[in-house]
Design a protein around this motif. Structure first.
Motif, PDB file in Angstrom:
ATOM      1  N   PHE A   1      -7.243 -15.090  -8.827  1.00 33.32           N
ATOM      2  CA  PHE A   1      -6.952 -15.449  -7.406  1.00 33.32           C
ATOM      3  C   PHE A   1      -7.914 -16.809  -7.156  1.00 33.32           C
ATOM      4  O   PHE A   1      -8.927 -16.685  -7.110  1.00 33.32           O
ATOM      5  CB  PHE A   1      -7.723 -14.610  -6.248  1.00 33.32           C
TER       6      PHE A   1
ATOM      7  N   GLY B   1     -11.545  -4.532 -10.319  1.00 32.20           N
ATOM      8  CA  GLY B   1     -10.016  -4.853 -10.398  1.00 32.20           C
ATOM      9  C   GLY B   1      -9.233  -3.680 -10.315  1.00 32.20           C
ATOM     10  O   GLY B   1      -7.952  -3.983 -10.589  1.00 32.20           O
ATOM     11  N   LYS B   2      -9.784  -2.721  -9.882  1.00 29.52           N
ATOM     12  CA  LYS B   2      -8.868  -1.472 -10.169  1.00 29.52           C
ATOM     13  C   LYS B   2      -7.628  -1.490  -9.225  1.00 29.52           C
ATOM     14  O   LYS B   2      -6.364  -1.545  -9.475  1.00 29.52           O
ATOM     15  CB  LYS B   2      -9.555  -0.319  -9.643  1.00 29.52           C
TER      16      LYS B   2
ATOM     17  N   GLN C   1      -5.849   2.276  -0.687  1.00 29.39           N
ATOM     18  CA  GLN C   1      -6.993   2.651  -0.518  1.00 29.39           C
ATOM     19  C   GLN C   1      -7.421   2.866   0.902  1.00 29.39           C
ATOM     20  O   GLN C   1      -8.231   3.872   1.251  1.00 29.39           O
ATOM     21  CB  GLN C   1      -7.909   1.620  -1.095  1.00 29.39           C
TER      22      GLN C   1
ATOM     23  N   HIS D   1     -13.678   7.158  -7.341  1.00 28.35           N
ATOM     24  CA  HIS D   1     -15.216   6.849  -7.801  1.00 28.35           C
ATOM     25  C   HIS D   1     -15.580   8.361  -7.986  1.00 28.35           C
ATOM     26  O   HIS D   1     -16.843   8.395  -8.537  1.00 28.35           O
ATOM     27  CB  HIS D   1     -15.626   6.148  -6.519  1.00 28.35           C
TER      28      HIS D   1
HETATM   29  N1  LIG Z   1      -5.911 -11.165  -2.527  1.00 22.04           N
HETATM   30  C1  LIG Z   1      -6.874 -11.389  -2.970  1.00 22.04           C
HETATM   31  N2  LIG Z   1      -7.466 -12.683  -2.868  1.00 22.04           N
HETATM   32  C2  LIG Z   1      -8.486 -13.081  -3.553  1.00 22.04           C
HETATM   33  N3  LIG Z   1      -9.566 -12.351  -4.320  1.00 22.04           N
HETATM   34  C3  LIG Z   1      -9.038 -11.124  -4.147  1.00 22.04           C
HETATM   35  C4  LIG Z   1      -8.147 -10.281  -3.577  1.00 22.04           C
HETATM   36  N4  LIG Z   1      -7.635  -9.027  -3.852  1.00 22.04           N
HETATM   37  C5  LIG Z   1      -9.060  -8.663  -4.583  1.00 22.04           C
HETATM   38  N5  LIG Z   1      -9.649  -9.790  -4.772  1.00 22.04           N
HETATM   39  C6  LIG Z   1     -10.930  -9.870  -5.482  1.00 22.04           C
HETATM   40  O1  LIG Z   1     -10.682  -9.235  -6.804  1.00 22.04           O
HETATM   41  C7  LIG Z   1     -11.819  -8.625  -7.052  1.00 22.04           C
HETATM   42  C8  LIG Z   1     -11.201  -6.918  -7.429  1.00 22.04           C
HETATM   43  O2  LIG Z   1     -10.766  -6.770  -6.462  1.00 22.04           O
HETATM   44  P1  LIG Z   1     -10.345  -5.293  -6.493  1.00 22.04           P
HETATM   45  O3  LIG Z   1      -9.916  -4.911  -5.004  1.00 22.04           O
HETATM   46  O4  LIG Z   1      -9.361  -4.864  -7.380  1.00 22.04           O
HETATM   47  O5  LIG Z   1     -11.644  -4.230  -6.700  1.00 22.04           O
HETATM   48  P2  LIG Z   1     -11.551  -2.665  -6.850  1.00 22.04           P
HETATM   49  O6  LIG Z   1     -11.799  -2.321  -8.288  1.00 22.04           O
HETATM   50  O7  LIG Z   1     -10.447  -2.184  -6.193  1.00 22.04           O
HETATM   51  O8  LIG Z   1     -12.891  -2.287  -5.906  1.00 22.04           O
HETATM   52  P3  LIG Z   1     -13.141  -1.002  -4.934  1.00 22.04           P
HETATM   53  O9  LIG Z   1     -13.436  -0.077  -6.169  1.00 22.04           O
HETATM   54  O10 LIG Z   1     -13.916  -1.567  -4.103  1.00 22.04           O
HETATM   55  O11 LIG Z   1     -11.736  -0.709  -4.525  1.00 22.04           O
HETATM   56  C9  LIG Z   1     -12.530  -8.528  -5.912  1.00 22.04           C
HETATM   57  O12 LIG Z   1     -13.862  -9.384  -6.210  1.00 22.04           O
HETATM   58  C10 LIG Z   1     -12.046  -8.945  -4.882  1.00 22.04           C
HETATM   59  O13 LIG Z   1     -12.871  -9.903  -3.954  1.00 22.04           O
END
Ligand SMILES: Nc1ncnc2c1ncn2[C@@H]1O[C@H](COP(=O)(O)OP(=O)(O)OP(=O)(O)O)[C@@H](O)[C@H]1O
Ligand SMILES: Nc1ncnc2c1ncn2[C@@H]1O[C@H](COP(=O)(O)OP(=O)(O)OP(=O)(O)O)[C@@H](O)[C@H]1O
Ligand SMILES: CC(C)C[C@H](N)C(=O)O
Ligand SMILES: [Mg+2]
Ligand SMILES: [Mg+2]
Lengths: 286, 250, 236, 379, 335
Positions: B17, B45-46, B89, B207
């Protein structure tokens, strides 16, 4: 050749006006995500106030000072007491509100000042002409170009060099966080909106002597300003500038080269941009 | 665990991103009928991985194969019709509309009742029956006519699952289905998931380790946008790197 | 200094905090532990005013915080380092820091313990990258920037949400040292951590949270002693 | 007996307000005069003002309302040939009668003509012919033209060019520009005019469009003399507030304050005594036309529209502006034109105004029936 | 606001309305019959607009481009194709409007929310500019006058130049169309657009191509507006640029919003109220647009549900069921 130069100047003059209007519009949209349909109405108010101020004081410079102030206050009030109210209803209502506002202002203006054009006549050096390189050109049009440049520079300075600018830009990124850092974001937004209004007011003052002051002036400039935004890209000052320049020249040379199409030219430009780069010349991809 | 061929294969997936690289070369495979858990710290990044697989975002690199076909960068609605479906989520339903219409909207899409200008949606027997079934399956039959906004959090999560199932998917991706549930709710939710996904392939972000280890055939650990490990639960549990990165020392 | 009593917070319909209570003394460093999704961040957000509890009370230096806007809370001397780093991607590092700075206009107090210079001393990395846009920083740098940005406001209390979240083990150490330093400079710290191992190194006292409630309070030894708590609420 | 209602369709608000109001004043004055003299067929003439906003749809909407509600079937108006065309069509459908004293587009009595529409006044053809003759008479060779981009402007320009070629093929049209109605910034047009280096600039602009054109012309360095349809407009000249910009311009009209005939002098005197201001061009036109209509009604001896139409065809009327004859083949009155130059000194105003007008007889500017393009008059 | 399918609340008033309308000419003076015809035409226009605004949540400031296209096509067709029947004239208009809808839609619908609104306005201005400039066809500022042909259909011969006859013609045909629109809101498509407004992302993941559905709806409403425009030209027997002007969009926006975007019949009510107010006010004062504007603003601020919303909530209040979310149609998700 001189013919060409003159038309470039015509274009620049109109571009200056366009930029003055669209920059305020872009500012507000870029900062607050509010598309202010009343923006052009503020511009018109600026022109009419200027007319009245000229009536009693006869001093153009005074109106150039006062009108933006008046509009600043109006803008602040609108944001505080109207816009903020409907904010929770979502942006559709914000649009409708500003639209209704524009509508009322236009009608109100017809009521107060009458539904016909008022000629704003200046005196002093602004009325004269300068001739250089065999071109005779009205001072006032050059003056407009000057104003645009001045405002443009001032804005980009505030926007990119001062703390206020930083705050505002940050607020666009993530206003909740800015709030959490101890900055009164609602206030910032109110100010931004007010400044936008003041800018358009200023543009109105400038426009009066050039185009005369009439109730249709809002609608006319609004559409052009919108096209500027579409072409330049939402919320981008640089875009607004470039687009204003392009459209200014299109307007001028359109009349010269393709008079039958002149009205439609800028829309053609818009359509092309929409096809080729929907987010506008300077806009980030949505 | 059964292994009748791969249903999903992710190859060297990248996503950034505007500079921030969230997926940095993710590769893993999921077998037909497998229950695959994806774990990892916040921001690993999940969800992004899900978003890329289900076509919300286009990857900046790599490819995704579903049943051997390359589906990289296909829009969600196409993937959905190819029987891939995902949950969100944070509950992502039609808040103002009734639970029934929420689920029906998925079901009727399956029955080709999408853009029809003449046929009424509320008159289609097959659709209505299927909708009823789903609602009872997830235990929302009693609140069918209530608007979503009036549901409890648990019920909303159940609806999220019903919506995910409404398009009758082969591959189901669930993003933290139990997030925000009490322990009891969580337990029920797991049973529900277990029940409704029999015979389907499931990828779940979770989690809650109880959930993960009780449900999953395989686990992939995502860390910093990379797969740290992808293996059977007991292997993962003892993997030192995984402990360092996510589980921490017990 | 901070007294949270029986707060209940919601996101829309979902009831997240079921009566959380905790107290902090001036200058101490307290750590809030708990699994994902139990409501730790929500607790911090509630204190900061980013989520408004429907009931209960939060007193900071005797002043009620509930009902205040985040910026008002901030001006009272509370700073938050949010979970999702939330740095301003389109601003440079230095601009990010300047935002944090409170000036007279924003009603900060005179004592400017933390200045650009000071911050750059503590975080040389940020000094190197000060002209880069925020969004181009690595996760670790973003984390530092967030903390530094908050410090620029010279808070008396900072709420740090999972400072080590998703950071490489090494950086985790840096960040912890940095926090220890901050705390030594007289700032009270309330830190949320999932990473128990990390937490024990720095904190004086612990609260453990399970599904929206505080289930344990005590110092390191007490926590280590309370096997039951650790088993159910922290470990795998 | 109840009144004879006459609906006056004029812009009573908006940019062309002042034009509409003056036309209305003329009609009203005629009505007053008639009523003072015992009315028409013993019935009073009741003037009903209708604000057209110079929008055809607005005008027809309001007219329809009057027809259906009040049973009005006589209408007149002078502003906006577009309004005229719409009203003409409406009259044909509703069986009413419309006459105009200011809507000059030739087509109204040309291809758009119909039996329910009369023009006791000038037309673009007549007026353009008159001006063309003046240009040639004064031996100008380089002529430019600028007009509003709607039927009126286009027809005015076309007729002017046509006559010019007829009278003197060596005259050169160095520029021919059209701009949208209500243009505010004339700079791009003026620059083009300047570049074309004409001796005279012909324009059929009116109202605000003429004011801004003249106002902005000088400052940008346009020296040429203006040959205008509507320069003899006191309001306009006052509005420009710069005599220099108008002095020397030429105006042509079917009625002018400065017509040096006895009949006119008498009319002007009478009017001025009654109203305290002068019956300038528009007022005079409105007055004369309305009196002409009254003559027709008198002759018909009834307000039955069909009868009035028949009565009016071929009728002549001697008014302040000379003898007008309503031609049956297209309902275009055959009228003499008056041409005057704007000068500083004049008996009427303290600002510049038209000097004594010279007449161009009707025959010289007449368009033969077969050339008008009017087909619809077959009884 | 929820739309329970087959909400009786919106059916019974409907039936009453139809009955009243059929009897109207018996007791109304000619002038008012004429006025009512206008209401009917605008009702269709407003209903089409509400499908866009109230149901799909798309705020367009360019609806007049379709209305105007319809009006012009009718005028031009009747002028240039002698012997053209009313029906075919209307169909031609609809076809043209549909085409316009597809083309503009394809360009516009890449954008949402404010940007969409802005673009629609700009496009309306474009259509306006073309209509003004394209003198040879549209007559520019002069406009075109329309000759209402008589209706010969399956042996029925109707003299449409007669006001009452045209009233019934409009009432029946337009009435049928509006009836269909009501049905439409319960069809798969009707619900789909509603759901897309509520939550576009989820719809994508449920297998809907939301771009297609939006384009379909946009075009559909455009076609309806075009049809309304065609009737407008026939009713008015004149087409001028104001039919394609932004004022014409404002008009429908005011009608729809004042009537209420929350219920199906709201816009119809709006069309009635607006037209009557216009007719009455414009006699009394030429400030009537100002009054309209004020009404509008007040409504945006205090009665976002419009008149129908007001009625509903009052009814609910009386019925004791506190009208908590009575007609809150434009729950525009914040960008
Ligand atoms: N649309 C977006 N634009 C910019 N950054 C993003 C976007 N979506 C996610 N991110 C960033 O990418 C990274 C991973 O986000 P993601 O939602 O995949 O994490 P996750 O593994 O799902 O965490 P969680 O367990 O909290 O859900 C985070 O740092 C988030 O800020
Ligand atoms: N904006 C939101 N809307 C709805 N639900 C939310 C929102 N933010 C968090 N939640 C839910 O509230 C619950 C508590 O969230 P919170 O962020 O406080 O958990 P946490 O203890 O901080 O967990 P983590 O360790 O992941 O940060 C979670 O179940 C989460 O799903
Ligand atoms: C008042 C007149 C100047 C109107 C003009 N002659 C026209 O026909 O439009
Ligand atoms: Mg996630
Ligand atoms: Mg958290």
């Amino acid at each position: 050749m001189t013919q060409f130069a003159v038309f470039v100047l015509h274009g620049l003059a109109y571009a200056g006006l366009l930029f003055l209007v669209s920059s305020g519009l872009t500012l507000v949209f870029g900062m607050m995500n509010v598309l202010n349909f009343a923006h052009a109405a503020f511009y018109m108010l600026g022109a009419y106030f200027s007319y009245s101020i000229l009536q009693w004081s006869g001093n153009f410079w005074l109106s150039m000072l006062l009108c933006p102030l008046i509009l600043f206050v109006i803008g602040a009030l609108v944001e505080r007491f109207l816009l903020r109210r409907v904010h929770q209803h979502g942006h559709l209502h914000e649009l409708l509100l500003t639209f209704g506002l524009a509508y009322i202002i236009t009608e109100g203006v017809k009521w107060i000042w009458g539904n016909y054009s008022l000629a704003v006549s200046l005196d002093g050096f602004l009325t004269g002409q300068v001739s250089l390189l065999g071109i005779t050109y009205p001072v006032y049009r050059l003056f407009i170009i000057g104003c645009a440049v001045a405002v443009g520079t001032a804005m980009s300075y505030v926007f990119y060099r001062t703390r206020v600018g930083i705050i505002v830009r940050a607020a666009v990124d993530d206003h909740e966080m800015v709030n959490a850092l101890g900055i009164n974001v609602p206030l910032v937004f109110m100010l931004v909106f007010a400044v936008g209004a003041a800018l358009s007011g200023f543009a109105g003052v400038i426009a009066g002597p050039l185009l005369t002051t009439y109730p249709g002036m809002a609608a006319e400039i609004l559409v052009d300003a919108f096209v500027v935004i579409v072409v330049g890209g939402f919320g981008s000052l640089g875009g607004a500038l470039l687009a204003s320049l392009i459209i200014g020249q299109l307007q001028a040379f359109g009349v010269l080269l393709v008079p039958k199409l002149s009205l439609a030219l800028i829309y053609l430009l818009m359509a092309v941009v929409l096809v080729v780069k929907p987010s506008g010349l300077f806009g980030e991809e949505a | 665990m059964k292994d009748n061929g791969r249903i999903l294969e992710v190859r060297d997936l990248y996503k950034d991103f505007s500079g921030l690289e969230v997926l940095a070369g993710v590769s893993f495979q999921v077998a037909q009928g497998e229950r695959h858990a994806v774990i990892g710290p916040n921001g690993a990044g999940k969800t992004t991985l899900f978003n890329v697989i289900t076509g919300k975002y286009k990857p900046s690199g790599g490819s995704i194969l579903f049943q051997g076909r390359d589906i990289t960068g296909r829009p969600p609605h196409q993937l959905c019709r190819m029987k891939i479906s995902r949950s969100f989520q944070i509950t992502n339903a039609f808040q103002e509309l009734t639970v029934f219409e929420n689920v029906r909207s998925g079901v009727r899409c399956l029955h080709g009742l999408r853009y029809h200008f003449f046929r009424r949606v509320d008159r289609d027997v097959a659709v209505n029956r299927r909708t009823e079934e789903l609602l009872h399956l997830v235990g929302l039959g009693s609140v069918a006519d209530a608007p979503v906004s009036t549901l409890s959090y648990g019920q909303q999560r159940a609806l999220e699952i019903a919506l995910t199932l409404s398009t009758d998917p082969e591959l189901i991706l669930l993003d933290e289905p139990t997030a925000g549930m009490t322990r009891e709710e969580t337990a029920e939710a797991i049973q529900l998931i277990d029940r409704v996904t029999r015979g389907k392939t499931l990828i779940i972000i979770e989690h809650d380790m109880d959930v993960v280890f009780s449900l999953a055939d395989r686990i992939s650990v995502l860390h910093y946008g990379r797969i740290l490990a992808s293996d059977r639960p007991h292997v993962i549990r003892d993997d030192q790197r995984v402990k360092d990165a996510y589980l921490g020392e017990g | 200094m901070l007294e949270v009593r029986d707060i209940h917070s919601y996101y829309g319909k979902s009831h997240i905090l079921h009566g959380v209570s905790m107290t902090l003394q001036e200058g101490e460093m307290v750590c809030l532990l708990g699994r994902n999704g139990v409501g730790k961040s929500t607790t911090l957000k509630s204190i900061m005013g980013m989520v408004r509890p429907r009931s209960g009370s939060i007193r900071f230096q005797g002043r009620e915080l509930i009902g205040l806007q985040p910026y008002q809370v901030a001006r009272l001397g509370v700073g938050i380092v949010p979970e999702e780093r939330r740095i301003f991607g389109s601003l440079t590092v230095e601009e990010n820091l300047l935002i944090g700075k409170k000036n007279a206009l924003d009603g900060g107090d005179g004592a400017q313990a933390w200045t650009l210079e000071r911050v750059y001393q503590v975080f040389p990395r940020l000094h190197e990258r000060r002209t880069n846009k925020g969004r181009h920083l690595s996760g670790g740098e973003q984390q530092m920037l967030t903390v530094a940005r908050t410090l620029m406001g010279n808070p008396r209390l900072i709420l740090v949400d999972e400072p080590t979240e998703g950071l490489a083990p090494l950086i985790v150490q840096d960040v912890l040292h940095m926090l220890a330093q901050v705390r030594r400079s007289g700032v009270t710290v309330l830190m949320v951590e999932q990473n128990f191992k990390a937490a024990v190194q720095v904190a004086d006292r612990f609260y453990v949270m399970g599904k929206g409630q505080i289930v344990f309070e005590g110092d390191v030894d007490a926590l280590l002693a309370a096997d039951e708590v650790r088993k159910t609420y922290l470990e795998v | 007996a109840d009144t004879i209602k006459l609906g006056v369709v004029e812009p009573l608000s908006g940019t062309f307000k002042d034009i509409g109001e003056r036309y209305l004043a003329g009609v009203q004055y005629a009505a007053d005069e008639i009523n003072a003299a015992g009315g028409l067929l013993g019935r009073k003439v009741e003037v009903i003002p209708i604000d057209s906003e110079v929008k055809p749809d607005v005008a027809t909407r309001k007219a329809t309302k009057l027809i259906l509600k009040e049973g009005v079937n006589f209408f007149c108006g002078g502003t906006g040939s577009s309004v005229g065309a719409a009203m003409s069509a409406l009259m044909e459908k509703q069986g009413g009668l419309f006459f105009t004293y200011g809507m000059d587009a030739a087509s109204l009595t040309g291809e758009k003509c119909n039996r329910h529409f009369f023009r006791p006044g000038g037309s673009t053809d007549g007026r353009s012919y008159a001006l063309a003759q003046w240009v040639v008479k004064n031996g100008y060779k380089r002529v430019a033209g600028i007009a509003q981009d709607y039927s009126f402007g286009q027809e005015a320009m076309a007729a002017f060019k046509k006559k010019l070629k007829e009278l003197d093929p060596t005259v050169e049209m160095v520029a021919e520009l059209y701009h949208p109605l209500g243009t505010k910034d004339y700079a791009p047009y003026i620059s083009q005019l300047i570049a074309a280096e004409p001796e005279v600039v012909f324009t059929s602009n009116w109202g605000n469009d003429l004011m801004l054109l003249l106002k902005q012309g000088k400052p940008m360095g346009l020296k040429a003399k203006f040959v205008c349809y509507y320069a003899n407009d006191d309001v306009l000249i006052k509005g420009i507030a710069d005599d220099e910009a108008v002095i020397g311009s030429i105006g042509a009209e079917v009625y002018m304050l400065s017509i040096p005939t006895e009949a006119n002098k008498a009319f002007v005197k009478k009017y001025h005594e009654a109203k305290g201001h002068y019956p300038t061009w528009l007022i005079g036109k409105g007055y004369t036309a309305t009196m002409f209509w009254a003559e027709a009604v008198k002759k018909a001896g009834t307000t039955n529209v069909r009868k009035v139409i028949q009565a009016w065809e071929g009728l002549s009327y001697d008014g302040p502006a000379g003898t007008w004859t309503m031609r049956a083949c297209d309902h275009q009155a055959q009228v003499p034109y008056w041409i005057g130059e704007i000068v500083k000194e004049n008996p009427f105003f303290d600002h510049a105004y038209v000097a004594d007008a010279t007449m161009i007889p009707a025959e010289d500017v007449a368009v033969p029936c077969e050339e008008t393009g009017c087909k619809a008059m077959g009884k | 606001m929820r739309r329970r399918s087959g909400n009786p609340g919106s059916v019974f008033p409907g039936i009453a309305l139809v009955g009243g309308l059929l009897a109207a000419p018996l007791f109304l003076p000619l002038y008012h019959v004429n006025l009512l015809t206008e209401v009917i035409v605008f009702a269709l226009y407003a209903v089409s607009y509400n499908l866009l605004l109230g149901y799909a949540g798309l705020l367009s400031f360019g609806h007049a481009m379709f209305f105007g296209t319809g009006a012009y096509v009718t005028a031009v067709a009747l002028a240039h194709l002698p012997g053209l029947s009313v029906g075919s004239a209307i169909l031609l208009s609809v076809a043209a409007a549909t085409l316009a809808g597809v083309v503009t839609g394809a360009l516009l619908l890449r954008h949402k929310g404010s940007y969409f609104a802005l673009l629609t306005l700009a496009f309306n201005a474009l259509f306006y500019a073309v209509a003004t400039k394209w003198h040879s066809v549209t007559g520019g500022d002069d406009g075109l006058s329309v000759n209402r042909p008589n209706l010969d259909f399956l042996g029925v011969h109707l003299d449409l130049s007669d006001i009452t006859t045209f009233y019934y013609f409009a009432l029946i045909t337009v009435g049928a169309l509006i009836g269909y629109c009501w049905h439409f809101t319960h069809t798969a498509m009707g619900r789909t657009v509603l759901l897309v407004r509520e939550n576009e992302e989820r719809m994508k993941f449920l297998g809907y191509d939301t771009n297609i559905s939006r384009l379909l709806l946009f075009t559909f409403t455009g076609a309806l507006a075009g049809c309304a425009g065609s009737y407008y030209a026939l009713f008015f027997e004149f087409t001028s640029i104001s039919a394609i002007s932004i004022e014409m969009t404002t008009t429908v926006l005011l009608m729809t919003f004042i009537g209420g975007t929350g219920s199906f019949l709201g816009p119809v009510l709006g069309a009635l109220v607006y037209t009557l107010l216009h007719d009455k006010l414009s006699d009394i004062t030429d400030r009537w647009p100002l009054i309209m504007g004020l009404i509008f603003i007040v409504m945006v601020l205090y009665v976002p549900g419009g008149l129908s919303g007001l009625i509903v909530s009052i009814r609910e209040r009386l019925a004791g069921t506190a009208g908590k979310n009575a007609a809150q149609p434009l729950e525009g998700r914040k960008p």
